[in-house]
Structures are given as C-alpha cells and as structure tokens.
Design an enzyme around this catalytic site. Structure first.
Site, short mmCIF file in Angstrom:
data_model
loop_
_atom_site.label_atom_id
_atom_site.label_comp_id
_atom_site.label_asym_id
_atom_site.label_seq_id
_atom_site.Cartn_x
_atom_site.Cartn_y
_atom_site.Cartn_z
CG ASN A 192 -1.68 1.25 1.45
OD1 ASN A 192 -1.83 2.05 0.53
ND2 ASN A 192 -2.20 1.43 2.66
CE LYS A 216 0.35 3.40 4.87
NZ LYS A 216 0.28 3.55 6.30
CG HIS A 253 -5.74 1.63 5.62
ND1 HIS A 253 -5.24 2.59 6.47
CD2 HIS A 253 -4.70 0.80 5.33
CE1 HIS A 253 -3.95 2.36 6.68
NE2 HIS A 253 -3.60 1.27 6.00
CD GLU A 307 -2.81 5.41 6.97
OE1 GLU A 307 -2.90 5.53 5.73
OE2 GLU A 307 -1.81 4.93 7.53
CD GLU A 324 -3.11 -2.79 7.68
OE1 GLU A 324 -1.99 -2.92 7.18
OE2 GLU A 324 -3.86 -1.85 7.42
N GLY A 354 2.86 2.31 10.67
CA GLY A 354 3.73 3.45 10.44
C GLY A 354 4.51 3.90 11.67
CB SER A 377 5.96 -1.48 11.75
OG SER A 377 5.50 -0.15 11.94
C1 PEP Z 1 -0.58 0.07 6.27
O1 PEP Z 1 -0.81 1.26 6.19
O2 PEP Z 1 -1.42 -0.72 5.82
C2 PEP Z 1 0.66 -0.38 6.89
C3 PEP Z 1 0.74 -1.61 7.28
O3 PEP Z 1 1.66 0.56 7.03
P1 PEP Z 1 3.15 0.31 7.61
O4 PEP Z 1 3.67 -0.96 6.99
O5 PEP Z 1 3.93 1.52 7.15
O6 PEP Z 1 3.03 0.22 9.07
#
Ligand code: PEP
Length: 252
Positions: free
Chosen positions: A10, A12, A97, A99, A169, A175, A215
């Site tokens: 992703n 973003k 998601h 976000e 997640e 992040g 992450s």
């Molecule tokens: C995400 O936004 O789906 C995600 C897993 O981000 P990150 O790997 O940067 O934590």
C-alpha cells in the site's frame, strides 16, 4: 487446508508518476512468478494505469486500489467508483483501512457499501481491521475486532463472504516502527478465525486469507509469515522500496 500466500504493498499518498513507474518496474523486474505468492501493488489512483502497464507481464503481480466510492457513478465530485478501478485493471481494493476510519470518519455502513461496490464490479475487497493502543491496553481488542468483522462481513451472503481477504492491522503498529510480535499476531489471527467460525462456519474460517499489517519489514516478515494463521502481509512504508518489498515477498 491451504490458503494463498499474499503480499500487498500500500503506497498510500506517496510517489509521483515517474517514481510510481520506476517502483512498479523495479518490483516487476525482481519478482518470481514461480514462487506461488500473490503480489499486489496498490498505488495512488492517478498512477494505476501506468503501474498496470509496468507489471502486466508478470502473472502473479496484480493491481489494487486504496479506496473506492460507496456509489456506483454520478454526481459525486472527487470520488472514484469501483467500476472505474476495474477498467484500469484493478483486481483488489482496500476497504476499512484505519487511516480511512481515523481521518475520514468512515463507518462500517460505508465499508459495507464499498465492499458491495467492489463485488458488483468484480473486485476483491481487502477489509482492514485492528485495534488502537488504548483498546489493546484496556483489553477490549478481541471484542472490537470481532465487531469489526461482524458489522461488515455479516452484511453479505455466504458466497460473497468467501471472497473477502482480511488484513489485521493493529493501529498502534501502523507506520510506527513498532510491530506486533509474532505471538501477538498469531494470537489475534487465531481469534479472527474463531470469530469467522462462530459467525459463519469452519470452512470459511479456514479458507479466508488473513494478512498482517503494521511496520512489517524484511527483518520481521519471516517470523510473522511463519505463524500458522498469518497468510502474508499488507505492507505500507516498506513497500516503497522495491528491494525491501521483494525481500518481504521472499520471506515465506
Ligand atoms: C498500512 O498502512 O497498511 C501499513 C501496514 O503501514 P506500515 O507498513 O507503514 O506500518
């Protein structure tokens, strides 16, 4: 029961057009179709078509989108319809998601409509769920995740439920550089399968791919992907570097 192995990147709101083409081409140049892993690139909307062109010679590299409208078409300035995504070559779309939940206040009712749109246009929804740090600390994370599954998947017919991909997640890991331990990931993934078995049936629970996100990187992916109920990863930051992303794909 064997489930597909899946790694989705992703991007973003990152990259510009030349960077997107370069990243997609670099990934396409490195991935191995023979490894049996389903790989998905999820660039920003304006770069879908060029990303598709850069990857279409690879059989196991697919295109996904970060979001879609709750509406089919019409006077919704600035929205992107699932049918539009399909016409660019998308196969997958992220729904729910964290976000989108946090910054755009999207609700379960929105996610149901988005997943309906996805199915109506032949896209596979990757439905994201996961608790905040506060929810984990106060012990409400199991119930919260159960509710996130129930509120959305519960609105669909059995034949559609089998087409979802889930991505667990934990919001505190997205992040932040802080990853769930493999024990925490496995524990929640097993809980999700239990919830699926309770809400639907054992076959659904065993067949649904459940990805881990938060992450995830080339260092921690092997341990996370080795967990019995983790079927791969939804990768944010580490998907922006072709080498890191491809090393994650190689982690199974
Ligand atoms: C995400 O936004 O789906 C995600 C897993 O981000 P990150 O790997 O940067 O934590």
């Amino acid at each position: 029961m064997s489930r597909p192995k899946i790694v989705a990147g992703n991007w973003k709101m990152n990259t510009n057009l030349p960077e997107a083409i370069q990243l997609a081409s670099a990934v396409a140049g490195r991935v191995n179709d023979a490894d049996g892993v389903v790989k998905i690139l999820i660039p920003p909307f304006p770069f879908l078509t060029e990303t598709k062109k850069a990857i279409e010679h690879k059989a196991t590299l697919h295109l996904g989108a970060q979001n879609c409208s709750t509406h089919d078409k019409g006077a919704y300035t600035g929205e992107i319809a699932a049918g539009m995504l399909k016409s660019t070559g998308c196969k997958y779309v992220l729904v729910g998601h964290s976000e989108r939940r946090q910054y755009f206040h999207e609700t379960h009712a929105d996610f149901v409509k988005k997943a309906e749109q996805a199915f109506a246009h032949g896209l596979t929804p990757i439905y994201c769920i996961g608790e905040t740090l506060e929810q984990r600390k106060n012990g409400s994370h199991y119930e919260l995740v159960k509710n996130q599954v129930k509120e959305v998947l519960g609105a669909f017919k059995p034949e559609q439920i089998g087409k979802f991909i889930l991505a667990y997640e934990p919001v505190w890991a997205i992040g932040t550089g802080e990853t769930a331990t493999s024990a925490q990931a496995q524990d929640m993934h097993a809980h999700i399968r239990m919830v699926l078995a309770e809400l639907f049936d054992k076959t659904t629970a065993q067949q649904m791919p459940v990805l881990y996100g938060g992450s995830c990187n080339a260092q921690n992916a092997p341990e996370l992907f080795a967990c019995a109920d983790v079927d791969g990863g939804l990768i944010g930051g580490a998907s922006l570097k072709a080498d890191d992303f491809c090393r994650i794909i190689d982690s199974f």
